[in-house]
Design an enzyme around this catalytic site. Sequence first.
Site, PDB file in Angstrom:
ATOM      1  N   ASP A  55       0.837  -1.206   0.000  1.00  0.00           N
ATOM      2  CA  ASP A  55       0.000   0.000   0.000  1.00  0.00           C
ATOM      3  C   ASP A  55       0.873   1.258   0.000  1.00  0.00           C
ATOM      4  O   ASP A  55       0.740   2.122  -0.859  1.00  0.00           O
ATOM      5  CB  ASP A  55      -0.931  -0.003   1.221  1.00  0.00           C
ATOM      6  CG  ASP A  55      -1.729  -1.298   1.317  1.00  0.00           C
ATOM      7  OD1 ASP A  55      -2.612  -1.501   0.478  1.00  0.00           O
ATOM      8  OD2 ASP A  55      -1.433  -2.108   2.215  1.00  0.00           O
ATOM      9  N   GLY A 103       2.311  -9.872  -4.044  1.00  0.00           N
ATOM     10  CA  GLY A 103       1.509  -8.660  -3.825  1.00  0.00           C
ATOM     11  C   GLY A 103       1.242  -7.886  -5.090  1.00  0.00           C
ATOM     12  O   GLY A 103       0.712  -8.417  -6.067  1.00  0.00           O
ATOM     13  N   GLU A 104       1.641  -6.619  -5.104  1.00  0.00           N
ATOM     14  CA  GLU A 104       1.359  -5.789  -6.281  1.00  0.00           C
ATOM     15  C   GLU A 104       2.598  -5.056  -6.794  1.00  0.00           C
ATOM     16  O   GLU A 104       2.950  -5.138  -7.964  1.00  0.00           O
ATOM     17  CB  GLU A 104       0.249  -4.778  -5.948  1.00  0.00           C
ATOM     18  CG  GLU A 104      -0.094  -3.907  -7.130  1.00  0.00           C
ATOM     19  CD  GLU A 104      -1.483  -3.308  -7.095  1.00  0.00           C
ATOM     20  OE1 GLU A 104      -2.398  -3.921  -6.510  1.00  0.00           O
ATOM     21  OE2 GLU A 104      -1.657  -2.218  -7.665  1.00  0.00           O
ATOM     22  N   ASP A 105       3.271  -4.342  -5.907  1.00  0.00           N
ATOM     23  CA  ASP A 105       4.350  -3.496  -6.418  1.00  0.00           C
ATOM     24  C   ASP A 105       5.553  -4.308  -6.891  1.00  0.00           C
ATOM     25  O   ASP A 105       6.119  -4.020  -7.953  1.00  0.00           O
ATOM     26  CB  ASP A 105       4.766  -2.484  -5.343  1.00  0.00           C
ATOM     27  CG  ASP A 105       5.636  -1.388  -5.920  1.00  0.00           C
ATOM     28  OD1 ASP A 105       5.240  -0.796  -6.946  1.00  0.00           O
ATOM     29  OD2 ASP A 105       6.726  -1.148  -5.387  1.00  0.00           O
ATOM     30  N   SER A 106       5.958  -5.325  -6.127  1.00  0.00           N
ATOM     31  CA  SER A 106       7.118  -6.120  -6.567  1.00  0.00           C
ATOM     32  C   SER A 106       6.777  -6.892  -7.846  1.00  0.00           C
ATOM     33  O   SER A 106       7.661  -7.166  -8.672  1.00  0.00           O
ATOM     34  CB  SER A 106       7.604  -7.070  -5.462  1.00  0.00           C
ATOM     35  OG  SER A 106       6.584  -7.924  -5.014  1.00  0.00           O
ATOM     36  N   GLN A 110      13.891   0.761  -2.299  1.00  0.00           N
ATOM     37  CA  GLN A 110      13.120   0.381  -3.496  1.00  0.00           C
ATOM     38  C   GLN A 110      14.033   0.301  -4.720  1.00  0.00           C
ATOM     39  O   GLN A 110      13.896  -0.599  -5.535  1.00  0.00           O
ATOM     40  CB  GLN A 110      11.969   1.355  -3.737  1.00  0.00           C
ATOM     41  CG  GLN A 110      10.727   1.012  -2.911  1.00  0.00           C
ATOM     42  CD  GLN A 110       9.522   1.866  -3.282  1.00  0.00           C
ATOM     43  OE1 GLN A 110       9.673   3.022  -3.646  1.00  0.00           O
ATOM     44  NE2 GLN A 110       8.334   1.313  -3.161  1.00  0.00           N
TER      45      GLN A 110
HETATM   46  O1  TRH Z   1       4.383  -6.263   0.823  1.00  0.00           O
HETATM   47  P1  TRH Z   1       3.360  -6.779  -0.126  1.00  0.00           P
HETATM   48  O2  TRH Z   1       2.833  -8.103   0.150  1.00  0.00           O
HETATM   49  O3  TRH Z   1       2.230  -5.731  -0.196  1.00  0.00           O
HETATM   50  C1  TRH Z   1       0.890  -5.930  -0.372  1.00  0.00           C
HETATM   51  C2  TRH Z   1       0.145  -5.888   0.869  1.00  0.00           C
HETATM   52  O4  TRH Z   1      -0.141  -7.193   1.240  1.00  0.00           O
HETATM   53  C3  TRH Z   1      -1.076  -5.085   0.694  1.00  0.00           C
HETATM   54  O5  TRH Z   1      -1.923  -5.136   1.791  1.00  0.00           O
HETATM   55  C4  TRH Z   1      -1.794  -5.501  -0.547  1.00  0.00           C
HETATM   56  O6  TRH Z   1      -2.768  -4.586  -0.680  1.00  0.00           O
HETATM   57  C5  TRH Z   1      -0.869  -5.429  -1.734  1.00  0.00           C
HETATM   58  O7  TRH Z   1       0.290  -6.196  -1.509  1.00  0.00           O
HETATM   59  C6  TRH Z   1      -1.509  -5.940  -2.980  1.00  0.00           C
HETATM   60  O8  TRH Z   1       3.980  -6.827  -1.623  1.00  0.00           O
HETATM   61  P2  TRH Z   1       4.309  -5.673  -2.662  1.00  0.00           P
HETATM   62  O9  TRH Z   1       3.037  -5.072  -3.173  1.00  0.00           O
HETATM   63  O10 TRH Z   1       5.203  -6.248  -3.632  1.00  0.00           O
HETATM   64  O11 TRH Z   1       5.072  -4.561  -1.843  1.00  0.00           O
HETATM   65  C7  TRH Z   1       6.384  -4.718  -1.411  1.00  0.00           C
HETATM   66  C8  TRH Z   1       7.106  -3.374  -1.457  1.00  0.00           C
HETATM   67  O12 TRH Z   1       8.333  -3.474  -0.762  1.00  0.00           O
HETATM   68  C9  TRH Z   1       7.432  -2.931  -2.867  1.00  0.00           C
HETATM   69  O13 TRH Z   1       7.301  -1.514  -2.958  1.00  0.00           O
HETATM   70  C10 TRH Z   1       8.885  -3.321  -3.032  1.00  0.00           C
HETATM   71  C11 TRH Z   1       9.392  -3.058  -1.638  1.00  0.00           C
HETATM   72  N1  TRH Z   1      10.604  -3.778  -1.248  1.00  0.00           N
HETATM   73  C12 TRH Z   1      11.720  -3.039  -0.949  1.00  0.00           C
HETATM   74  O14 TRH Z   1      11.708  -1.794  -1.069  1.00  0.00           O
HETATM   75  N2  TRH Z   1      12.844  -3.679  -0.526  1.00  0.00           N
HETATM   76  C13 TRH Z   1      12.907  -5.026  -0.430  1.00  0.00           C
HETATM   77  O15 TRH Z   1      13.968  -5.578  -0.051  1.00  0.00           O
HETATM   78  C14 TRH Z   1      11.745  -5.783  -0.763  1.00  0.00           C
HETATM   79  C15 TRH Z   1      11.790  -7.284  -0.664  1.00  0.00           C
HETATM   80  C16 TRH Z   1      10.620  -5.132  -1.161  1.00  0.00           C
END
Ligand code: TRH
Length: 389
Positions: A32, A284-287, A267
């Site tokens: 988020d 999730g979404e962003d990764s 990031q």
């Molecule tokens: O952390 P996520 O699982 O996030 C979510 C949440 O579950 C949320 O509630 C849900 O709404 C959404 O997914 C769909 O996975 P995501 O989305 O990939 O987010 C991880 C973030 O962390 C992303 O911006 C990348 C960042 N990140 C780093 O900056 N450094 C790191 O070492 C890692 C592993 C990730």
Amino acid sequence: MTDAQMTGQKTARRPSRQRWDIFCRVVDNFGDIGICWRLAKQLVDEHGLDVRLWVDDLISTKRLLPEFDMTLLRQQIRGVDIHHWQSEFRFDAVADVVIEAFACELPENYVLAMVAKQPVWLNLEYLSAENWVEEYHLKPSPHPRLALNKTFFFPGFTEHTGGLLRERGLFAARDEFQKQQPLPNEFRQNSNIVSNTLKVSLFCYPHAPIHDLLAAMAASLSPVQCFIPESSILGIVSAFFGDQPLAVGDTRTRGNLTVNILPFLSQSGYDELLWSCDLNFVRGEDSWIRAIWAARPFVWLPYHQAEDTHLVKLAAFLERYLEGLDDAVAEPLRTFHMTWAAERFDPDMWKKLTAKLPGLQDHAAHQANALGQQADLAAKLVIFCENFS
Ligand code: TRH
């Protein structure tokens, strides 16, 4: 609303709307705030907007933005005005554009103040590749009591959706980075990268069959180096090695597998990790989006939803993403995804997947380029707001 507005096409412009408020409630994890922060930064950097980011969870924000000061109610970081969204909500004025991220529900007093100002009010939705997204993108939703209209803004994979978050210059930075050998990044300083190994990054939810995956990697015929940024799966990885709890900087080997525990990266550092690996496990979404832009093969684990809705979401994505790929190459990736997300594992599917990596690599590069031709989400938001009437 005109057809041009519905499709995000440019028509005669109204003056730019200057002040944007983005509201972010952290449900869990980092997606988020990860997405809202990325969007806020891009709106400032590329569109010259004045952006306030309201966030309720300081701990997640700090994890993502180490320079964030948790003692402050308000601070500027890289041009974004970040405010602590407290239960008793105080604000000076309603912005020109209000983004309610992921239906987070705006503060009541802010909504009441919006009636006089009539800002553009958008609900930024979660990403999905499902077909219905095109139909619901830009659908208005009148407030049940007040003279206000909210518009649903859906990110997506086609021209008729809100697009994907992608900064200008991302591909050039990636290509420049990938040209350099050895790769100069922050995780490299913590790990001894061995050449001629299969490099894998692992970021997933703890319910995935991680133990079985690690066992399959250990039994691989050739060396595998797996980079794991610090996250909630560390206990499972430690248990696999039957060891003391693993910590950042630790390295463990079993069979043909070497695991390196990395810090939770910035990031941009995480992008570099994705750019460096031959196969990325993301969630999730962003990764997930970052893995697409990395132009490397990946396995995406969607966020678990009731009634296995996440599996429907996954199947829809694979259908779109694997289009045009020879079935002999596509099938191992599809099977791996669906089995992994269903929390099952078969060591054979690891062998089959890794055997197809060269073909999957070409396809990943092709898809990154094809999707990169479309307008990005921030640009589509800005164009929509400029044309809003
Ligand atoms: O952390 P996520 O699982 O996030 C979510 C949440 O579950 C949320 O509630 C849900 O709404 C959404 O997914 C769909 O996975 P995501 O989305 O990939 O987010 C991880 C973030 O962390 C992303 O911006 C990348 C960042 N990140 C780093 O900056 N450094 C790191 O070492 C890692 C592993 C990730």
